[in-house]
Design an enzyme around this catalytic site. Structure first.
Site, short mmCIF file in Angstrom:
data_model
loop_
_atom_site.label_atom_id
_atom_site.label_comp_id
_atom_site.label_asym_id
_atom_site.label_seq_id
_atom_site.Cartn_x
_atom_site.Cartn_y
_atom_site.Cartn_z
CB SER A 159 4.04 -5.14 3.82
OG SER A 159 4.64 -5.63 2.64
CG ASP A 409 -1.21 -8.83 -2.06
OD1 ASP A 409 -0.09 -9.26 -2.40
OD2 ASP A 409 -1.46 -8.42 -0.91
CG HIS A 412 1.32 -8.57 1.27
ND1 HIS A 412 1.14 -7.65 0.25
CD2 HIS A 412 2.29 -8.07 2.07
CE1 HIS A 412 1.97 -6.63 0.43
NE2 HIS A 412 2.68 -6.86 1.53
#
Length: 441
Positions: A159, A409, A412
């Site tokens: 990702s 998160d 990311h």
């Protein structure tokens, strides 16, 4: 000639003239705020025309097999004689801010669109990376389009590869909008865009281990299965049609897994209850990167087509608490030089990638047309604990009240955000390659 004012009475006219500049000054910040958060979208035809007009100066027709060289100044040529160490430096304030916002490109994964999700602090947008001994220019999409016209660029990995790809697309969209030409059903793990004016194709391949892998599922085993001596068939099958490949891996090796090599079980990582030898993940990650790089070199070198290979180094996470606790990554400013050291797992993951890339560079010398380089972003990313979505991976997570438990998160990166710097470095590597090629002609 005397012109009579349509307004009755000079005093009223003078009053209006007197206050007009103040009114304009008052409206200017409102207009700028409106344009930043709600820009006027370009119609497709307008965007294409703008990109075409820019291209008249920089590139030839997409139907041609090659493009004329960029005209670099003597200063740029001299500056590029000595490779720049982009890995070391510091974050400095930048009043200009990012090239794009969360509403202009349409390719940002929902969970990384921090602005549209209501993140209240926007200070994280106004920093730029300053290498210690050289300059890192602002990203110029037209330079990218020129240098990579008629090419297929593939982002392959986890990702973080997707995060970097979406950052690049957003920056390129400021000059020419990308057309989505392929999507794997409802999935976003395999997608492809095309910039028609430059005949540039950009793809993303979901391949978290780079090698062949079977991900854990609700109906299958509760661990991943990796075959470290075979590349992932999805991107491997398209390798002959790829001109530049950007690899990114790391975080998925932390998950429980069973490893296979040569048709036999090599060992496992965190597999209690299974009768396998626990071997950790560092050695397996090294094998996977080695297999990927060797496969690319042998296949592309043997057929004489050549390829540009870049490996993005490990991107550290910044959890300061549990993933489901408020304030898991609470920082709102970058770390200063020396405030946060590169150590432990972050340093070990990066070291493996650097070592394998150096070995691959040596192996590639036996072939022509192969260029390999690191995108060493580990340290500069480590220094940006403020750049993650945190709870704003979801829209307005605190709209009603402060939640005691909310998913965060801290892995990311917000878009726009620090990850845009990765693509600034990517472009500079490509530009230096172009200068070197011109000198060798």
């Amino acid at each position: 000639m005397v012109v009579t004012s349509p307004l009755k009475g000079q005093s009223h006219s003078h009053s209006f003239t007197k206050f007009l500049p103040y009114a304009l000054y008052a409206l200017l910040p409102i207009a700028l705020f409106r344009l930043y958060f709600h820009p006027f979208p370009f119609p497709q035809s307008t965007t294409d025309q703008l990109s075409h007009n820019s291209r008249i100066i920089l590139t030839t027709s997409s139907s041609s097999s090659s493009s004329p060289p960029l005209s670099f100044s003597k200063e740029e040529e001299i500056a590029n004689e000595t490779p720049c160490d982009y890995a070391n430096g510091g974050w400095v304030h930048d009043k200009m801010g990012p090239l794009y916002n969360g509403t202009t490109c349409g390719t940002i994964k929902d969970g990384q669109n921090c602005i549209s999700h209501g993140r209240p602090d926007l200070g994280y947008l106004y920093w730029r990376w300053q290498p210690s001994q050289c300059k890192l220019p602002r990203f110029d999409p037209n330079t990218f389009f020129h240098l990579l016209s008629n090419k297929h660029i593939a982002f392959v990995g986890d990702s973080m590869a997707r995060n970097q790809l979406e950052s690049l697309l957003c920056m390129l969209a400021t000059a020419s909008y990308p057309n989505l030409v392929y999507k794997d059903g409802v999935d976003t793990k395999f997608r492809r865009w095309h910039f028609a004016s430059y005949n540039i194709t950009i793809s993303v391949y979901w391949s978290p281990f780079l090698v062949r892998g079977v991900e854990k599922s609700k109906t299958g085993p509760d661990h991943n299965e990796l075959f470290v001596d075979t590349v992932d068939a999805r991107w491997g099958a398209d390798l002959d049609h790829i001109d530049m490949i950007v690899l990114s891996t790391g975080h998925w090796f932390l998950h429980p897994a069973v490893y296979y090599e040569g048709g036999s079980i090599l060992g496992c990582h965190y597999c209690p209850g299974l009768n396998h030898t626990e071997i950790g993940f560092y050695g397996v990650m090294r094998k996977a990167i080695k297999t990927a790089l060797e496969t690319i070199i042998e296949r592309k070198g043997a057929n004489g087509n050549g390829i540009d290979v870049l490996l993005t180094t490990f991107s550290p996470s910044h959890f300061e608490g549990e993933w489901d606790q408020a304030g898991a990554c609470p920082k709102t400013k970058p770390y200063k030089e020396g405030e946060k050291m590169l150590e432990g797992m972050d340093a070990d993951m990066r070291a493996i990638e650097v070592e394998e890339m150096e070995t691959a560079k040596v192996n590639a010398k036996q072939f022509g047309g192969l260029r390999l380089e690191m995108l060493d972003v580990t340290k500069l990313s480590l220094m940006r604990p403020d750049g993650h979505p945190g709870p704003y991976m979801y829209p307005f997570p605190f709209a009603n009240e402060v939640q005691e438990r909310v998913q965060n998160d801290c892995v990311h990166w917000c878009l726009p955000g620090p990850i845009d710097t990765w693509n600034q470095i990517l472009l500079e590597v490509i530009r230096r390659w172009s200068i070197q090629s011109r000198r060798e002609e």
